[in-house]
Design a protein around this motif. Structure first.
Motif, PDB file in Angstrom:
ATOM      1  N   GLY A 162       5.882  -0.231   8.987  1.00 28.64           N
ATOM      2  CA  GLY A 162       6.645  -0.169  10.239  1.00 28.64           C
ATOM      3  C   GLY A 162       7.322   1.145  10.536  1.00 28.64           C
ATOM      4  N   ALA A 163       7.187   2.155   9.679  1.00 31.23           N
ATOM      5  CA  ALA A 163       7.776   3.462   9.977  1.00 31.23           C
ATOM      6  C   ALA A 163       6.948   4.142  11.066  1.00 31.23           C
ATOM      7  CB  ALA A 163       7.818   4.335   8.723  1.00 31.23           C
ATOM      8  N   SER A 164       7.619   4.709  12.053  1.00 31.17           N
ATOM      9  CA  SER A 164       6.926   5.296  13.185  1.00 31.17           C
ATOM     10  C   SER A 164       6.502   6.727  12.905  1.00 31.17           C
ATOM     11  CB  SER A 164       7.821   5.275  14.431  1.00 31.17           C
ATOM     12  OG  SER A 164       7.197   5.953  15.502  1.00 31.17           O
ATOM     13  N   LEU A 165       5.284   7.056  13.300  1.00 33.51           N
ATOM     14  CA  LEU A 165       4.808   8.431  13.191  1.00 33.51           C
ATOM     15  C   LEU A 165       5.536   9.370  14.138  1.00 33.51           C
ATOM     16  CD1 LEU A 165       0.944   7.916  12.922  1.00 33.51           C
ATOM     17  CD2 LEU A 165       2.384   9.025  11.225  1.00 33.51           C
ATOM     18  N   PHE A 166       6.191   8.804  15.153  1.00 33.84           N
ATOM     19  CA  PHE A 166       6.849   9.615  16.170  1.00 33.84           C
ATOM     20  C   PHE A 166       8.299   9.927  15.823  1.00 33.84           C
ATOM     21  CE2 PHE A 166       3.596   6.962  18.164  1.00 33.84           C
ATOM     22  CZ  PHE A 166       2.768   7.947  18.684  1.00 33.84           C
ATOM     23  N   GLY A 167       8.793   9.406  14.687  1.00 34.03           N
ATOM     24  CA  GLY A 167      10.141   9.702  14.240  1.00 34.03           C
ATOM     25  C   GLY A 167      11.197   8.822  14.885  1.00 34.03           C
ATOM     26  N   GLY A 168      12.323   8.697  14.191  1.00 34.58           N
ATOM     27  CA  GLY A 168      13.473   8.008  14.760  1.00 34.58           C
ATOM     28  C   GLY A 168      13.431   6.498  14.706  1.00 34.58           C
ATOM     29  N   ARG A 169      12.365   5.907  14.181  1.00 26.98           N
ATOM     30  CA  ARG A 169      12.281   4.451  14.156  1.00 26.98           C
ATOM     31  C   ARG A 169      11.612   3.993  12.862  1.00 26.98           C
ATOM     32  NH1 ARG A 169       9.413   3.670  18.365  1.00 26.98           N
ATOM     33  NH2 ARG A 169       7.522   2.747  17.523  1.00 26.98           N
ATOM     34  N   GLY A 170      12.258   3.072  12.174  1.00 30.20           N
ATOM     35  CA  GLY A 170      11.718   2.561  10.930  1.00 30.20           C
ATOM     36  C   GLY A 170      12.837   2.061  10.037  1.00 30.20           C
ATOM     37  N   SER A 171      12.478   1.639   8.852  1.00 35.37           N
ATOM     38  CA  SER A 171      13.435   1.069   7.914  1.00 35.37           C
ATOM     39  C   SER A 171      12.955   1.340   6.494  1.00 35.37           C
ATOM     40  CB  SER A 171      13.570  -0.439   8.132  1.00 35.37           C
ATOM     41  OG  SER A 171      14.210  -1.072   7.047  1.00 35.37           O
ATOM     42  N   ALA A 172      13.905   1.405   5.561  1.00 32.46           N
ATOM     43  CA  ALA A 172      13.537   1.576   4.157  1.00 32.46           C
ATOM     44  C   ALA A 172      12.653   0.436   3.682  1.00 32.46           C
ATOM     45  CB  ALA A 172      14.799   1.661   3.299  1.00 32.46           C
ATOM     46  N   PHE A 173      12.819  -0.747   4.288  1.00 32.68           N
ATOM     47  CA  PHE A 173      12.010  -1.892   3.879  1.00 32.68           C
ATOM     48  C   PHE A 173      10.551  -1.737   4.296  1.00 32.68           C
ATOM     49  CE2 PHE A 173      16.282  -3.711   3.780  1.00 32.68           C
ATOM     50  CZ  PHE A 173      16.249  -4.335   2.544  1.00 32.68           C
ATOM     51  N   ALA A 174      10.247  -0.728   5.126  1.00 33.41           N
ATOM     52  CA  ALA A 174       8.856  -0.460   5.477  1.00 33.41           C
ATOM     53  C   ALA A 174       8.043  -0.128   4.229  1.00 33.41           C
ATOM     54  CB  ALA A 174       8.777   0.690   6.485  1.00 33.41           C
ATOM     55  N   ALA A 175       8.661   0.594   3.287  1.00 35.12           N
ATOM     56  CA  ALA A 175       7.962   0.934   2.050  1.00 35.12           C
ATOM     57  C   ALA A 175       7.638  -0.313   1.241  1.00 35.12           C
ATOM     58  CB  ALA A 175       8.811   1.896   1.223  1.00 35.12           C
ATOM     59  N   LEU A 176       8.592  -1.246   1.176  1.00 34.16           N
ATOM     60  CA  LEU A 176       8.387  -2.485   0.415  1.00 34.16           C
ATOM     61  C   LEU A 176       7.288  -3.334   1.032  1.00 34.16           C
ATOM     62  CD1 LEU A 176       9.183  -4.525  -1.752  1.00 34.16           C
ATOM     63  CD2 LEU A 176      11.032  -5.303  -0.260  1.00 34.16           C
ATOM     64  N   LEU A 177       7.373  -3.568   2.333  1.00 32.05           N
ATOM     65  CA  LEU A 177       6.380  -4.406   2.999  1.00 32.05           C
ATOM     66  C   LEU A 177       5.010  -3.751   2.982  1.00 32.05           C
ATOM     67  CD1 LEU A 177       8.507  -5.557   6.073  1.00 32.05           C
ATOM     68  CD2 LEU A 177       7.847  -6.948   4.105  1.00 32.05           C
ATOM     69  N   GLY A 178       4.972  -2.463   3.275  1.00 32.66           N
ATOM     70  CA  GLY A 178       3.687  -1.774   3.341  1.00 32.66           C
ATOM     71  C   GLY A 178       2.972  -1.716   2.015  1.00 32.66           C
ATOM     72  N   VAL A 179       3.710  -1.439   0.937  1.00 36.00           N
ATOM     73  CA  VAL A 179       3.043  -1.335  -0.362  1.00 36.00           C
ATOM     74  C   VAL A 179       2.564  -2.701  -0.840  1.00 36.00           C
ATOM     75  CG1 VAL A 179       5.041  -1.646  -1.915  1.00 36.00           C
ATOM     76  CG2 VAL A 179       3.173  -0.107  -2.551  1.00 36.00           C
ATOM     77  N   VAL A 180       3.270  -3.773  -0.465  1.00 32.72           N
ATOM     78  CA  VAL A 180       2.785  -5.115  -0.819  1.00 32.72           C
ATOM     79  C   VAL A 180       1.457  -5.404  -0.117  1.00 32.72           C
ATOM     80  CG1 VAL A 180       3.266  -7.586  -0.619  1.00 32.72           C
ATOM     81  CG2 VAL A 180       5.068  -6.032  -1.360  1.00 32.72           C
ATOM     82  N   VAL A 181       1.345  -4.982   1.155  1.00 30.72           N
ATOM     83  CA  VAL A 181       0.083  -5.156   1.877  1.00 30.72           C
ATOM     84  C   VAL A 181      -1.033  -4.378   1.182  1.00 30.72           C
ATOM     85  CG1 VAL A 181      -1.148  -4.663   4.026  1.00 30.72           C
ATOM     86  CG2 VAL A 181       1.159  -5.611   4.103  1.00 30.72           C
ATOM     87  N   ILE A 182      -0.765  -3.107   0.839  1.00 29.93           N
ATOM     88  CA  ILE A 182      -1.766  -2.260   0.188  1.00 29.93           C
ATOM     89  C   ILE A 182      -2.215  -2.873  -1.139  1.00 29.93           C
ATOM     90  CG2 ILE A 182      -2.169  -0.036  -0.919  1.00 29.93           C
ATOM     91  CD1 ILE A 182      -2.150   0.300   2.011  1.00 29.93           C
ATOM     92  N   GLN A 183      -1.267  -3.293  -1.959  1.00 36.19           N
ATOM     93  CA  GLN A 183      -1.609  -3.839  -3.272  1.00 36.19           C
ATOM     94  C   GLN A 183      -2.261  -5.211  -3.161  1.00 36.19           C
ATOM     95  OE1 GLN A 183      -1.698  -2.342  -6.055  1.00 36.19           O
ATOM     96  NE2 GLN A 183      -0.629  -0.478  -5.465  1.00 36.19           N
ATOM     97  N   ALA A 184      -1.874  -5.991  -2.142  1.00 33.79           N
ATOM     98  CA  ALA A 184      -2.515  -7.293  -1.940  1.00 33.79           C
ATOM     99  C   ALA A 184      -3.997  -7.106  -1.607  1.00 33.79           C
ATOM    100  CB  ALA A 184      -1.808  -8.063  -0.835  1.00 33.79           C
ATOM    101  N   ILE A 185      -4.294  -6.152  -0.738  1.00 37.42           N
ATOM    102  CA  ILE A 185      -5.684  -5.862  -0.400  1.00 37.42           C
ATOM    103  C   ILE A 185      -6.441  -5.395  -1.642  1.00 37.42           C
ATOM    104  CG2 ILE A 185      -7.196  -4.312   0.906  1.00 37.42           C
ATOM    105  CD1 ILE A 185      -5.066  -4.298   3.115  1.00 37.42           C
ATOM    106  N   SER A 186      -5.840  -4.492  -2.413  1.00 36.77           N
ATOM    107  CA  SER A 186      -6.477  -3.980  -3.623  1.00 36.77           C
ATOM    108  C   SER A 186      -6.739  -5.090  -4.632  1.00 36.77           C
ATOM    109  CB  SER A 186      -5.591  -2.900  -4.249  1.00 36.77           C
ATOM    110  OG  SER A 186      -6.119  -2.461  -5.474  1.00 36.77           O
ATOM    111  N   SER A 187      -5.725  -5.932  -4.868  1.00 33.29           N
ATOM    112  CA  SER A 187      -5.878  -7.026  -5.827  1.00 33.29           C
ATOM    113  C   SER A 187      -6.929  -8.021  -5.370  1.00 33.29           C
ATOM    114  CB  SER A 187      -4.532  -7.732  -6.016  1.00 33.29           C
ATOM    115  OG  SER A 187      -4.659  -8.853  -6.863  1.00 33.29           O
ATOM    116  N   GLY A 188      -6.891  -8.388  -4.083  1.00 30.69           N
ATOM    117  CA  GLY A 188      -7.850  -9.362  -3.566  1.00 30.69           C
ATOM    118  C   GLY A 188      -9.270  -8.872  -3.644  1.00 30.69           C
ATOM    119  N   LEU A 189      -9.514  -7.619  -3.280  1.00 26.40           N
ATOM    120  CA  LEU A 189     -10.873  -7.085  -3.320  1.00 26.40           C
ATOM    121  C   LEU A 189     -11.370  -6.946  -4.753  1.00 26.40           C
ATOM    122  CD1 LEU A 189     -10.681  -4.372  -0.513  1.00 26.40           C
ATOM    123  CD2 LEU A 189     -11.749  -6.624  -0.405  1.00 26.40           C
TER     124      LEU A 189
END
Length: 395
Positions: free
Chosen positions: A330-357
């Motif tokens: 959820g961190a924006s490429l355009f700056g000024g919008r996002g949350s520290a929890f973006a790292a938590l949610l995003g990495v869970v998505v990445i690792q879930a895809i990796s683990s599932g595949l």
């Protein structure tokens, strides 16, 4: 009944204005869980989920730094290489030079701080684009990593080292995981209630107490239930808890401190932030320093997890996945919008895809393609959300 309708109306109004929050990420995780559980029943077992969360810690810590630089509208393309250098310094210092482990860790973190300071100064004093500066840093740090490792190429950490034990075998006692889950839910609820009281006192619109209590209760059930399920096998890894603590600290700094408000202001408009009296250069330098230190921390955790560092530590996919996790979260490429929890949610998505595949025996090539597709979707959603909000602002 009227209260429920009012809550629903506010939620729908936020969605129409483009403020979708973390809903897309949560829905993506639900879809990923359903698909991979259907293809392989092992996916949602407590043991696999416990291992997956432990794998999130190192990459997620690196991604947290990316979130910070994205918030000011910049980018760091060298976080993977920085993590590799930190891993090399840790292993060479602790194994070959026989330094105390604390000294080796301190040297690795110091290297991260120095690199981040150089990036920030080049950006603020010479006006060089962060894309160019950190791309050059990526290439330079690759050379530094090879130079530090030397002819050895690969160095193993002793398995009886406390940092290896920390990364591989330390899990919270069941009772402590429940206590921390309850404390987290209560703290979250208390924070929302306090914010609602302040907004009410200022005669601003705020969430209803019932709504806050429901959300807090759902979080409590989710955390305690999740801890119970993970405790059926190994439990909650201490290294993952460390990552979550870093996320919470970053969230507090971004939302409750003057520095955090300045970060969002710089990301929204540098000129407006400067006119408001914010020392923009200091904010930019501090963010780059934190990003590189977090990258170094992630490299240390990765080396501890593998009990080794080699020439491929922090390879290209580390860079790509760390940046992808921040944007997907959820961190924006355009700056000024996002949350520290973006790292938590995003990495869970990445690792879930990796683990599932991995569980369904698909190659890493498919993993990259699927992750790329999810990344494009996240960026497209960010662009559409920004356009919608700008349109709503004009009207």
């Amino acid at each position: 009944m009227n209260g429920d309708v009012g809550i629903l109306a506010r939620v729908l109004a936020r969605i129409r204005s483009g403020d979708v929050g973390r809903m897309p990420v949560v829905l993506a995780l639900i879809v990923i869980a359903i698909v991979f559980q259907t293809l392989n029943p092992v996916f949602l077992t407590s043991r696999n989920l416990s291992d997956m969360l432990m794998q999130c810690a190192a990459l997620g810590t690196i991604s947290l730094g990316i979130v910070l630089v994205l918030l000011i509208g910049e980018i760091d393309l060298s976080v993977g290489s920085m993590s590799g250098v930190a891993a090399a310094i840790l292993t060479v210092g602790a194994v070959q030079l026989q330094w105390p482990l604390g000294l080796a860790i301190g040297a690795a973190l110091t290297a991260g701080a120095v690199v981040g300071a150089v990036y920030g100064l080049l950006r603020t004093t010479l006006g060089l684009p962060s894309f160019v500066v950190t791309l050059a840093g990526l290439l330079g740090l690759l050379g530094v990593q090879l130079w530090v490792l030397g002819d050895a190429g690969s160095i193993n950490l002793p398995f009886d080292s406390w940092i290896v034990q920390f990364a591989q075998q330390m899990y919270l006692p069941a009772w402590l995981s429940y206590v921390l889950s309850a404390a987290t839910a209560l703290g979250y609820t208390g924070t929302l209630l306090s914010r609602a009281r302040r907004r009410t006192a200022a005669e601003l619109e705020s969430d209803r107490t019932v709504s806050i209590l429901i959300r807090g209760g759902l979080l409590l059930v989710g955390l305690v239930g999740g801890s119970w399920y993970l405790n059926l096998s190994r439990g909650v890894g201490v290294m993952f808890v460390l990552f979550v603590v870093l996320v919470v600290i970053a969230h507090f700094a971004l939302t409750r401190t003057r520095w955090g408000r300045s970060v969002f202001a710089v990301g929204g408009s540098i000129e407006a932030a400067r006119r408001a009296g914010i020392r923009v250069n200091r904010i930019v330098v501090s963010v780059f320093v934190l990003c590189s230190v977090l990258a170094a921390t992630g490299g240390i955790l990765a080396a501890a997890r593998l009990a080794a560092a080699n020439q491929s530590t922090g390879a290209a996919d580390t860079n790509l996945n760390a940046i992808a996790a921040a944007i997907i979260g959820g961190a924006s490429l355009f700056g000024g919008r996002g949350s520290a929890f973006a790292a938590l949610l995003g990495v869970v998505v990445i690792q879930a895809i990796s683990s599932g595949l991995t569980l369904i025996n698909l190659s890493s090539a498919v993993q990259f393609m699927v992750t790329g597709a999810v990344l494009v979707f996240a960026v497209a959603l960010d662009a559409i959300t920004r356009r919608t909000q700008l349109g709503a602002g004009r009207t």
